[in-house]
Motif scaffolding. Structure first.
Motif, PDB file in Angstrom:
ATOM      1  N   GLU A   1      -2.805   5.214 -11.190  1.00 20.08           N
ATOM      2  CA  GLU A   1      -1.722   4.615 -10.296  1.00 20.08           C
ATOM      3  C   GLU A   1      -2.091   3.439  -9.271  1.00 20.08           C
ATOM      4  O   GLU A   1      -3.484   3.282  -9.116  1.00 20.08           O
ATOM      5  CB  GLU A   1      -1.046   5.670  -9.550  1.00 20.08           C
ATOM      6  CG  GLU A   1      -0.424   6.771 -10.125  1.00 20.08           C
ATOM      7  CD  GLU A   1      -1.453   7.947 -10.770  1.00 20.08           C
ATOM      8  OE1 GLU A   1      -0.866   8.824 -11.302  1.00 20.08           O
ATOM      9  OE2 GLU A   1      -2.580   7.717 -10.801  1.00 20.08           O
ATOM     10  N   THR A   2      -1.050   2.554  -8.899  1.00 23.16           N
ATOM     11  CA  THR A   2      -1.816   1.513  -8.140  1.00 23.16           C
ATOM     12  C   THR A   2      -1.793   1.845  -6.451  1.00 23.16           C
ATOM     13  O   THR A   2      -2.415   1.089  -5.686  1.00 23.16           O
ATOM     14  CB  THR A   2      -0.701   0.044  -8.079  1.00 23.16           C
ATOM     15  OG1 THR A   2       0.711   0.801  -7.789  1.00 23.16           O
ATOM     16  CG2 THR A   2      -0.722  -0.459  -9.602  1.00 23.16           C
TER      17      THR A   2
ATOM     18  N   GLY B   1       0.825  -1.388   0.122  1.00 18.80           N
ATOM     19  CA  GLY B   1      -0.029  -0.034   0.001  1.00 18.80           C
ATOM     20  C   GLY B   1       0.801   1.175   0.127  1.00 18.80           C
ATOM     21  O   GLY B   1       0.310   2.372  -0.137  1.00 18.80           O
ATOM     22  N   SER B   2       2.095   1.189   0.265  1.00 12.06           N
ATOM     23  CA  SER B   2       3.145   2.495  -0.036  1.00 12.06           C
ATOM     24  C   SER B   2       4.512   2.059  -0.120  1.00 12.06           C
ATOM     25  O   SER B   2       4.666   0.676   0.081  1.00 12.06           O
ATOM     26  CB  SER B   2       2.588   3.113   1.411  1.00 12.06           C
ATOM     27  OG  SER B   2       3.762   2.499   2.497  1.00 12.06           O
TER      28      SER B   2
ATOM     29  N   ASP C   1      -9.574  15.525  -6.509  1.00 14.56           N
ATOM     30  CA  ASP C   1     -10.567  15.426  -7.457  1.00 14.56           C
ATOM     31  C   ASP C   1     -10.718  13.726  -7.920  1.00 14.56           C
ATOM     32  O   ASP C   1     -10.355  12.996  -7.127  1.00 14.56           O
ATOM     33  CB  ASP C   1     -10.010  16.068  -8.834  1.00 14.56           C
ATOM     34  CG  ASP C   1      -8.485  15.534  -9.406  1.00 14.56           C
ATOM     35  OD1 ASP C   1      -8.237  14.394  -9.010  1.00 14.56           O
ATOM     36  OD2 ASP C   1      -7.934  16.103 -10.058  1.00 14.56           O
ATOM     37  N   MET C   2     -11.442  13.654  -8.652  1.00 15.77           N
ATOM     38  CA  MET C   2     -11.958  12.441  -9.108  1.00 15.77           C
ATOM     39  C   MET C   2     -10.944  11.334  -9.437  1.00 15.77           C
ATOM     40  O   MET C   2     -10.699  10.171  -9.112  1.00 15.77           O
ATOM     41  CB  MET C   2     -13.061  12.183 -10.082  1.00 15.77           C
ATOM     42  CG  MET C   2     -14.382  12.975  -9.700  1.00 15.77           C
ATOM     43  SD  MET C   2     -15.098  11.682  -8.594  1.00 15.77           S
ATOM     44  CE  MET C   2     -15.791  10.316  -9.857  1.00 15.77           C
ATOM     45  N   ASP C   3      -9.723  11.771 -10.189  1.00 16.05           N
ATOM     46  CA  ASP C   3      -8.673  10.907 -10.523  1.00 16.05           C
ATOM     47  C   ASP C   3      -8.083  10.521  -9.312  1.00 16.05           C
ATOM     48  O   ASP C   3      -7.529   9.176  -9.104  1.00 16.05           O
ATOM     49  CB  ASP C   3      -7.567  11.547 -11.274  1.00 16.05           C
ATOM     50  CG  ASP C   3      -8.076  11.754 -12.681  1.00 16.05           C
ATOM     51  OD1 ASP C   3      -8.902  11.181 -13.171  1.00 16.05           O
ATOM     52  OD2 ASP C   3      -7.738  12.695 -13.376  1.00 16.05           O
ATOM     53  N   ASP C   4      -7.786  11.520  -8.220  1.00 17.67           N
ATOM     54  CA  ASP C   4      -7.245  11.127  -6.776  1.00 17.67           C
ATOM     55  C   ASP C   4      -8.105   9.915  -6.353  1.00 17.67           C
ATOM     56  O   ASP C   4      -7.499   9.078  -5.829  1.00 17.67           O
ATOM     57  CB  ASP C   4      -7.175  12.275  -5.995  1.00 17.67           C
ATOM     58  CG  ASP C   4      -6.391  13.396  -6.519  1.00 17.67           C
ATOM     59  OD1 ASP C   4      -5.263  13.134  -7.567  1.00 17.67           O
ATOM     60  OD2 ASP C   4      -6.647  14.376  -6.420  1.00 17.67           O
TER      61      ASP C   4
ATOM     62  N   CYS D   1      -9.794   4.412  -4.417  1.00 20.30           N
ATOM     63  CA  CYS D   1     -10.780   3.134  -4.654  1.00 20.30           C
ATOM     64  C   CYS D   1     -10.249   1.931  -4.833  1.00 20.30           C
ATOM     65  O   CYS D   1     -10.580   0.816  -4.730  1.00 20.30           O
ATOM     66  CB  CYS D   1     -11.762   3.734  -5.527  1.00 20.30           C
ATOM     67  SG  CYS D   1     -13.041   4.923  -4.748  1.00 20.30           S
ATOM     68  N   SER D   2      -9.362   2.060  -6.102  1.00 25.04           N
ATOM     69  CA  SER D   2      -8.632   0.840  -6.480  1.00 25.04           C
ATOM     70  C   SER D   2      -7.663   0.238  -5.518  1.00 25.04           C
ATOM     71  O   SER D   2      -7.676  -0.908  -5.357  1.00 25.04           O
ATOM     72  CB  SER D   2      -8.031   1.449  -7.700  1.00 25.04           C
ATOM     73  OG  SER D   2      -7.267   0.259  -8.295  1.00 25.04           O
TER      74      SER D   2
END
Length: 267
Positions: A209-210, A37-38, A166-169, A174-175
């Protein structure tokens, strides 16, 4: 038995004793943590002799993890999980029975069996969690796929400012949380005010991005308080469940891929 035999053969070829052998000094080495996750948590992976591989958890402990965290600039070690805690890797097992003192600057400086390509199973891949690991979570009363965005700073949780969010962030979050795609990003601390610090960075995710920490970002450029805490609503389990029930059907969700594996019509 097979493992012991293979180890004996390799040691005879290398002409060295267990605990005294390290990486070939003429070879370049890269290190990374995967699936945590990081960049500061995950399965330990090593690029050695042209391939990415993993480290077996035999003898793996907090002192070994401390060296990995130091090498990656991730602060002190918090945990050293084994048993493929972050999932099994692929490629060769690069080394095992690592014995760091905890003071080394790189994993390749630690005592271990000779670095190479061991054909061991990946069920015992070593992992690391460093204090700079900052995993995201969504906090609300209803479900884990919508809520106030909180990120971890070592052992402390804080929030993120929504002034440039924003929605991209949100799609990346969510992914990363296996919650599908972003549905909305309501403003004004929609899910209530958080506590702790408010991260004042501007995230500039492209949406593919993952991990949130893979996104470009400008550090500390916003001035926020908890009235501007980021909120995210994903197309995860609870939202899909409610939608299908309204159509008189029961939808069971595969949490890894937001796709139906069972569809049962109501009588």
């Amino acid at each position: 038995m097979l493992r012991s035999f293979l180890t004996l053969v390799v040691l005879q070829i290398w002409n060295c004793r267990p605990g005294d052998c390290q990486a070939d000094p003429s070879e370049s080495v890269k290190l990374r943590l995967v699936n945590g996750g990081s960049p500061c948590a995950g399965r330990v992976e090593v690029h050695y002799k042209g391939n990415w591989g993993t480290v077996d958890d035999g003898g793996w402990d907090l002192q070994d993890a401390a060296v990995v965290c130091r090498e990656l600039g991730c602060g002190a070690a918090v945990k050293a999980p084994g048993g493929s805690h972050f999932g099994p890797g692929s490629g060769p097992i690069v080394t095992y029975d690592v014995e760091c003192s905890g003071n080394e600057t790189a994993l390749r400086e630690c005592k271990s069996y000779p670095w190479g390509h061991y054909p061991f199973p990946h069920s015992r891949d070593a992992g690391v969690i460093c204090e700079d690991h900052r995993g995201p979570r969504l906090v609300s009363k209803d479900d884990q796929c919508s809520g106030r965005l909180e990120v971890q700073y070592g052992e402390t949780w804080g929030t993120v400012c929504d002034l440039a969010w924003d929605m991209d962030d949100a799609n990346v979050v969510c992914s990363q949380l296996h919650c599908g795609v972003a549905v909305s990003v309501p403003t004004g601390a929609y899910f209530g005010k958080g506590t702790g610090i408010v991260r004042s960075d501007v995230f500039e995710c492209k949406g593919n991005e993952t991990s949130l920490w893979d996104c470009p970002r400008s550090l500390g450029t916003l001035h926020c308080n908890h009235t501007s805490d980021v909120s995210v609503i994903c197309s995860g389990e609870c939202q899909l469940w409610k939608l299908i029930i309204n159509k008189h059907s029961l939808y069971l969700e595969d949490r890894d891929e937001i796709s139906p594996f069972t569809f049962i019509k109501w009588l």
